[in-house]
Structures are given as structure tokens and as C-alpha cells.
Design a protein around this motif. Structure first.
Motif, short mmCIF file in Angstrom:
data_model
loop_
_atom_site.label_atom_id
_atom_site.label_comp_id
_atom_site.label_asym_id
_atom_site.label_seq_id
_atom_site.Cartn_x
_atom_site.Cartn_y
_atom_site.Cartn_z
N ASN A 141 66.78 28.04 -61.52
CA ASN A 141 66.78 27.32 -60.24
C ASN A 141 68.09 26.54 -60.14
OD1 ASN A 141 66.50 25.40 -58.17
ND2 ASN A 141 64.29 25.28 -58.46
N ARG A 142 68.95 26.96 -59.25
CA ARG A 142 70.27 26.35 -59.08
C ARG A 142 70.17 24.84 -58.85
NH1 ARG A 142 75.43 28.57 -57.52
NH2 ARG A 142 76.66 26.95 -56.52
N ASN A 143 69.16 24.41 -58.12
CA ASN A 143 68.99 22.98 -57.83
C ASN A 143 68.73 22.16 -59.10
OD1 ASN A 143 69.47 23.20 -55.08
ND2 ASN A 143 67.33 23.66 -54.64
N ASP A 144 68.07 22.77 -60.08
CA ASP A 144 67.84 22.06 -61.35
C ASP A 144 69.16 21.81 -62.07
OD1 ASP A 144 65.12 22.08 -60.85
OD2 ASP A 144 64.71 23.78 -62.19
N LEU A 145 70.03 22.81 -62.08
CA LEU A 145 71.34 22.64 -62.70
C LEU A 145 72.18 21.63 -61.93
CD1 LEU A 145 73.45 23.33 -64.82
CD2 LEU A 145 74.05 25.36 -63.47
N ARG A 146 72.11 21.72 -60.61
CA ARG A 146 72.86 20.77 -59.78
C ARG A 146 72.41 19.33 -60.07
NH1 ARG A 146 74.41 17.95 -55.88
NH2 ARG A 146 76.00 18.57 -54.43
N ALA A 147 71.10 19.14 -60.16
CA ALA A 147 70.57 17.80 -60.46
C ALA A 147 71.05 17.32 -61.82
CB ALA A 147 69.04 17.82 -60.41
N ARG A 148 71.12 18.22 -62.80
CA ARG A 148 71.57 17.85 -64.14
C ARG A 148 73.03 17.43 -64.13
NH1 ARG A 148 69.22 19.11 -69.22
NH2 ARG A 148 67.38 19.20 -67.91
N LEU A 149 73.86 18.10 -63.33
CA LEU A 149 75.27 17.72 -63.24
C LEU A 149 75.44 16.45 -62.41
CD1 LEU A 149 76.92 21.21 -62.67
CD2 LEU A 149 76.90 19.86 -64.77
N TYR A 150 74.66 16.33 -61.36
CA TYR A 150 74.78 15.16 -60.48
C TYR A 150 74.45 13.88 -61.22
CZ TYR A 150 74.68 12.28 -56.34
OH TYR A 150 74.96 11.29 -55.43
N ASP A 151 73.30 13.89 -61.93
CA ASP A 151 72.89 12.70 -62.69
C ASP A 151 71.98 13.11 -63.85
OD1 ASP A 151 72.19 10.25 -63.71
OD2 ASP A 151 71.18 9.54 -61.91
N PRO A 152 72.58 13.41 -65.01
CA PRO A 152 71.78 13.85 -66.15
C PRO A 152 70.83 12.79 -66.69
CG PRO A 152 74.06 13.52 -66.79
CD PRO A 152 74.00 13.36 -65.31
N THR A 153 71.04 11.54 -66.33
CA THR A 153 70.16 10.48 -66.84
C THR A 153 68.77 10.52 -66.23
OG1 THR A 153 70.91 8.82 -65.23
CG2 THR A 153 72.12 8.96 -67.32
#
Length: 118
Positions: free
Chosen positions: A74-86
Motif C-alpha cells: 500500500n503506497r500510502n503506508d510507505l508515504r506515511a512512514r516517510l512523512y512521519d515515521p514516529t
């Protein structure tokens, strides 16, 4: 009935036109951002912590960046991880690239395009 059929046929076409195509230029720019070291704008500096194919002097603090599409289908999961991994890991050492404005949304998308080739 006619309205329902029109919506059934129009909606998929509309949604497909909203999808962002992955262009070779985006992949190349995403790789450039990921490989850039500190001191430049649009710096991803992923190699500081991650081993990446073709990367010189990689770090080993983070996991190797391989099989990204399988790990993050899911591309959005990776995007969320890059946006704010915390959000996923409150004690993450990875910088919140989007939240802190290190990378723009467009730069994050290009990095994702590149990472999906690994």
C-alpha cells in the motif's frame, strides 16, 4: 437506471485519470533525492542509514532498502512512514521528512517511485 449506468462507467475512468503515473524521470529524480547527502536542498540522505543497491558508503542503522513494494504494497503506508515515521515507532531515529519539511510532498512521491523499483 441511466444515471446509475453513467456513474458506473464514468467513475472508474475518472478515478484512473487521478492516478499519478510513475515516470522514468520521477524514478531518476527520486533516486537522486535518496542518494543526496547533507548540504544540498531536497536531501534525502537515505544512504546515511540504509544500504541501497548502487549506493556508496551506506549506513547500517536502518534496514536495507530492498523489496520495498512487497514490504509496503500500500503506497500510502510507505508515504506515511516517510512523512512521519514516529507515528509507527515513537522512538524512530528516522527523520520525519514531510512533517519537518525536509522533503516536499512532491519529493516524497518521487522517492517512493524510486523505492518501488528496489
Amino acid at each position: 437506471m441511466k444515471k446509475t449506468l453513467a456513474v458506473m462507467f464514468t467513475l472508474p475512468m475518472l478515478l484512473s485519470s487521478l492516478a499519478i503515473p510513475v515516470l522514468a524521470d520521477n524514478v531518476a529524480e527520486g533516486k537522486k533525492i535518496a542518494f543526496q547527502r547533507r548540504g544540498t536542498s531536497g536531501v534525502g540522505n537515505c544512504l546515511a542509514c540504509h544500504a541501497i543497491a548502487d549506493g556508496e558508503s551506506p549506513g547500517n542503522m536502518g534496514p536495507p532498502l530492498v523489496a520495498i513494494k512487497a514490504r509496503f504494497p500500500n503506497r500510502n503506508d510507505l508515504r506515511a512512514r516517510l512523512y512521519d515515521p514516529t507515528v509507527a515507532n515513537p522512538i524512530s531515529a528516522m527523520p520525519p521528512f514531510g512533517k519537518h519539511g525536509i522533503l516536499t510532498d512532491e519529493e516524497i512521491e518521487k522517492v517512493i517511485d524510486y523505492l518501488y523499483t528496489l
